[in-house]
Write a protein that holds these residues in place. Structure first.
Motif, PDB file in Angstrom:
ATOM      1  N   ALA A   1       0.830  -1.207   0.000  1.00  0.00           N
ATOM      2  CA  ALA A   1       0.000   0.000   0.000  1.00  0.00           C
ATOM      3  C   ALA A   1       0.865   1.258   0.000  1.00  0.00           C
ATOM      4  CB  ALA A   1      -0.931  -0.012   1.204  1.00  0.00           C
ATOM      5  N   LYS A   2       1.959   1.221   0.750  1.00  0.00           N
ATOM      6  CA  LYS A   2       2.875   2.362   0.758  1.00  0.00           C
ATOM      7  C   LYS A   2       3.520   2.542  -0.612  1.00  0.00           C
ATOM      8  CE  LYS A   2       4.218   2.266   5.654  1.00  0.00           C
ATOM      9  NZ  LYS A   2       5.336   2.043   6.614  1.00  0.00           N
ATOM     10  N   ALA A   3       3.978   1.436  -1.191  1.00  0.00           N
ATOM     11  CA  ALA A   3       4.656   1.499  -2.489  1.00  0.00           C
ATOM     12  C   ALA A   3       3.728   2.003  -3.585  1.00  0.00           C
ATOM     13  CB  ALA A   3       5.210   0.126  -2.852  1.00  0.00           C
ATOM     14  N   GLU A   4       2.455   1.695  -3.472  1.00  0.00           N
ATOM     15  CA  GLU A   4       1.484   2.107  -4.489  1.00  0.00           C
ATOM     16  C   GLU A   4       0.921   3.505  -4.233  1.00  0.00           C
ATOM     17  OE1 GLU A   4      -1.425  -0.985  -4.561  1.00  0.00           O
ATOM     18  OE2 GLU A   4      -0.052  -2.479  -5.422  1.00  0.00           O
ATOM     19  N   GLY A   5       1.432   4.174  -3.197  1.00  0.00           N
ATOM     20  CA  GLY A   5       1.006   5.536  -2.918  1.00  0.00           C
ATOM     21  C   GLY A   5      -0.388   5.647  -2.346  1.00  0.00           C
ATOM     22  N   LEU A   6      -0.865   4.576  -1.713  1.00  0.00           N
ATOM     23  CA  LEU A   6      -2.228   4.561  -1.178  1.00  0.00           C
ATOM     24  C   LEU A   6      -2.324   5.100   0.242  1.00  0.00           C
ATOM     25  CD1 LEU A   6      -3.228   1.068  -2.603  1.00  0.00           C
ATOM     26  CD2 LEU A   6      -4.002   3.307  -3.430  1.00  0.00           C
ATOM     27  N   LEU A   7      -1.167   5.326   0.869  1.00  0.00           N
ATOM     28  CA  LEU A   7      -1.129   5.865   2.233  1.00  0.00           C
ATOM     29  C   LEU A   7      -0.367   7.190   2.185  1.00  0.00           C
ATOM     30  CD1 LEU A   7      -0.227   2.587   4.198  1.00  0.00           C
ATOM     31  CD2 LEU A   7      -2.493   3.431   3.532  1.00  0.00           C
ATOM     32  N   PRO A   8      -1.041   8.297   1.911  1.00  0.00           N
ATOM     33  CA  PRO A   8      -0.368   9.580   1.698  1.00  0.00           C
ATOM     34  C   PRO A   8       0.605   9.988   2.800  1.00  0.00           C
ATOM     35  CG  PRO A   8      -2.682   9.757   1.093  1.00  0.00           C
ATOM     36  CD  PRO A   8      -2.515   8.413   1.734  1.00  0.00           C
ATOM     37  N   PHE A   9       0.281   9.671   4.043  1.00  0.00           N
ATOM     38  CA  PHE A   9       1.159  10.017   5.155  1.00  0.00           C
ATOM     39  C   PHE A   9       1.961   8.807   5.639  1.00  0.00           C
ATOM     40  CE2 PHE A   9      -1.952  13.609   6.496  1.00  0.00           C
ATOM     41  CZ  PHE A   9      -1.521  14.370   5.423  1.00  0.00           C
ATOM     42  N   GLY A  10       1.922   7.721   4.864  1.00  0.00           N
ATOM     43  CA  GLY A  10       2.712   6.538   5.182  1.00  0.00           C
ATOM     44  C   GLY A  10       2.142   5.647   6.264  1.00  0.00           C
ATOM     45  N   LYS A  11       0.885   5.859   6.618  1.00  0.00           N
ATOM     46  CA  LYS A  11       0.295   5.048   7.686  1.00  0.00           C
ATOM     47  C   LYS A  11      -1.206   4.922   7.472  1.00  0.00           C
ATOM     48  CE  LYS A  11      -0.474   9.018  10.726  1.00  0.00           C
ATOM     49  NZ  LYS A  11      -0.322   9.567  12.075  1.00  0.00           N
TER      50      LYS A  11
ATOM     51  N   GLU B   1     -10.378   5.493   1.010  1.00  0.00           N
ATOM     52  CA  GLU B   1     -10.411   5.763  -0.423  1.00  0.00           C
ATOM     53  C   GLU B   1     -11.870   5.965  -0.823  1.00  0.00           C
ATOM     54  OE1 GLU B   1      -9.074   3.812  -4.716  1.00  0.00           O
ATOM     55  OE2 GLU B   1      -8.488   2.828  -2.841  1.00  0.00           O
ATOM     56  N   LEU B   2     -12.188   7.152  -1.292  1.00  0.00           N
ATOM     57  CA  LEU B   2     -13.559   7.469  -1.650  1.00  0.00           C
ATOM     58  C   LEU B   2     -13.933   6.825  -2.983  1.00  0.00           C
ATOM     59  CD1 LEU B   2     -13.643  11.249  -0.659  1.00  0.00           C
ATOM     60  CD2 LEU B   2     -13.832   9.221   0.791  1.00  0.00           C
ATOM     61  N   ASP B   3     -15.216   6.838  -3.285  1.00  0.00           N
ATOM     62  CA  ASP B   3     -15.705   6.206  -4.514  1.00  0.00           C
ATOM     63  C   ASP B   3     -15.064   6.801  -5.762  1.00  0.00           C
ATOM     64  OD1 ASP B   3     -17.329   4.524  -3.062  1.00  0.00           O
ATOM     65  OD2 ASP B   3     -19.092   5.818  -3.213  1.00  0.00           O
ATOM     66  N   ASP B   4     -14.681   8.085  -5.686  1.00  0.00           N
ATOM     67  CA  ASP B   4     -14.078   8.738  -6.852  1.00  0.00           C
ATOM     68  C   ASP B   4     -12.560   8.604  -6.886  1.00  0.00           C
ATOM     69  OD1 ASP B   4     -13.232  10.458  -4.871  1.00  0.00           O
ATOM     70  OD2 ASP B   4     -14.450  12.152  -5.522  1.00  0.00           O
ATOM     71  N   GLY B   5     -11.991   7.820  -5.952  1.00  0.00           N
ATOM     72  CA  GLY B   5     -10.563   7.566  -5.956  1.00  0.00           C
ATOM     73  C   GLY B   5      -9.746   8.484  -5.072  1.00  0.00           C
ATOM     74  N   ARG B   6     -10.345   9.544  -4.541  1.00  0.00           N
ATOM     75  CA  ARG B   6      -9.594  10.419  -3.648  1.00  0.00           C
ATOM     76  C   ARG B   6      -9.249   9.683  -2.350  1.00  0.00           C
ATOM     77  NH1 ARG B   6     -13.202  15.653  -3.027  1.00  0.00           N
ATOM     78  NH2 ARG B   6     -14.835  14.036  -3.138  1.00  0.00           N
ATOM     79  N   LEU B   7      -8.081  10.021  -1.805  1.00  0.00           N
ATOM     80  CA  LEU B   7      -7.595   9.375  -0.594  1.00  0.00           C
ATOM     81  C   LEU B   7      -7.650  10.352   0.571  1.00  0.00           C
ATOM     82  CD1 LEU B   7      -4.445   7.637  -2.133  1.00  0.00           C
ATOM     83  CD2 LEU B   7      -6.613   6.533  -1.529  1.00  0.00           C
ATOM     84  N   LEU B   8      -8.273   9.921   1.663  1.00  0.00           N
ATOM     85  CA  LEU B   8      -8.384  10.756   2.859  1.00  0.00           C
ATOM     86  C   LEU B   8      -7.651  10.082   4.012  1.00  0.00           C
ATOM     87  CD1 LEU B   8      -9.555  13.256   4.239  1.00  0.00           C
ATOM     88  CD2 LEU B   8     -11.640  11.935   4.696  1.00  0.00           C
ATOM     89  N   PRO B   9      -6.489  10.617   4.413  1.00  0.00           N
ATOM     90  CA  PRO B   9      -5.749  10.040   5.547  1.00  0.00           C
ATOM     91  C   PRO B   9      -6.158  10.687   6.866  1.00  0.00           C
ATOM     92  CG  PRO B   9      -4.409  11.721   4.505  1.00  0.00           C
ATOM     93  CD  PRO B   9      -5.737  11.690   3.753  1.00  0.00           C
TER      94      PRO B   9
END
Length: 201
Positions: free
Chosen positions: A41-51, A56-64
């Motif tokens: 998940a970290k490598a794929e950029g799915l955890l913006p703050f690394g944790k 992940e919202l329906d439109d793909g936006r990521l909320l940490p």
């Protein structure tokens, strides 16, 4: 929606708990400490703050950040007070949770729970965290002695936020919750909410 969640983490649990209380469905992907799933998940950029957690919202936006996720999920629900002061009071407790409470209550539990943290669990450090943690729990105890909820006159995001690490402070962190009767009554009120799910659920 998809939730990247660390199963053992109180920060991830508070999001899962609110989703359960709201009756909202959400795909959950476990990214536990030192797991391949977390590394991926970290490598794929799915955890913006690394944790975790990250929603992940329906439109793909990521909320940490757990408390930001709570605020987003809480929009338009009874967990977000309509009264401006009660809402500000709710936020004050949520800021305090991250700034004071988590750094003591959750850290002591982590030192006792996670093998990779045990080298930091010196007797001196554990004793310091124990003393400070009891002081922080006493802040909550005093506040709850003459009221049912942390902010306003109904359950709010503040209660969900603080419940996550407080309810396991005894079992995981070794804190003496028996000292705090008002706090225990508050914990019981949250556990009795319709839709409640525990940390392990």
């Amino acid at each position: 929606m998809r939730l990247y969640s660390m199963p053992s983490s109180g920060n991830s649990y508070k999001v899962r708990l609110l989703l359960a209380l709201l009756g909202r469905s959400c795909e959950t992907l476990d990214v536990e400490y030192q797991s391949e799933a977390l590394d991926r998940a970290k490598a794929e950029g799915l955890l913006p703050f690394g944790k975790a957690p990250v929603l992940e919202l329906d439109d793909g936006r990521l909320l940490p950040e757990s408390n930001a996720i709570l605020c987003w999920l809480g929009e338009g629900t009874a967990f977000l007070p309509e009264d401006a002061f009660a809402r500000a009071e709710m936020l004050a407790w949520m800021f305090w949770e991250q700034n004071q409470h988590e750094g003591v209550i959750a850290v002591r539990a982590a030192l006792l729970t996670y093998p990779h943290r045990r080298a930091q669990a010196t007797p001196e450090r554990l004793a310091e965290l124990l003393e400070r943690g009891h002081e922080l729990l006493a802040v909550m105890e005093r506040h709850l002695q003459d009221r049912d909820w942390l902010a306003g006159d109904a359950v709010s995001l503040a209660d969900i936020c603080l419940y996550a690490y407080t309810h396991s402070a005894g079992s995981r962190g070794g804190f003496d919750l028996g000292r705090f009767p008002a706090l225990n009554r508050w914990l019981a009120r949250i556990a009795a909410l319709p839709g409640y799910k525990g940390l392990e659920a």
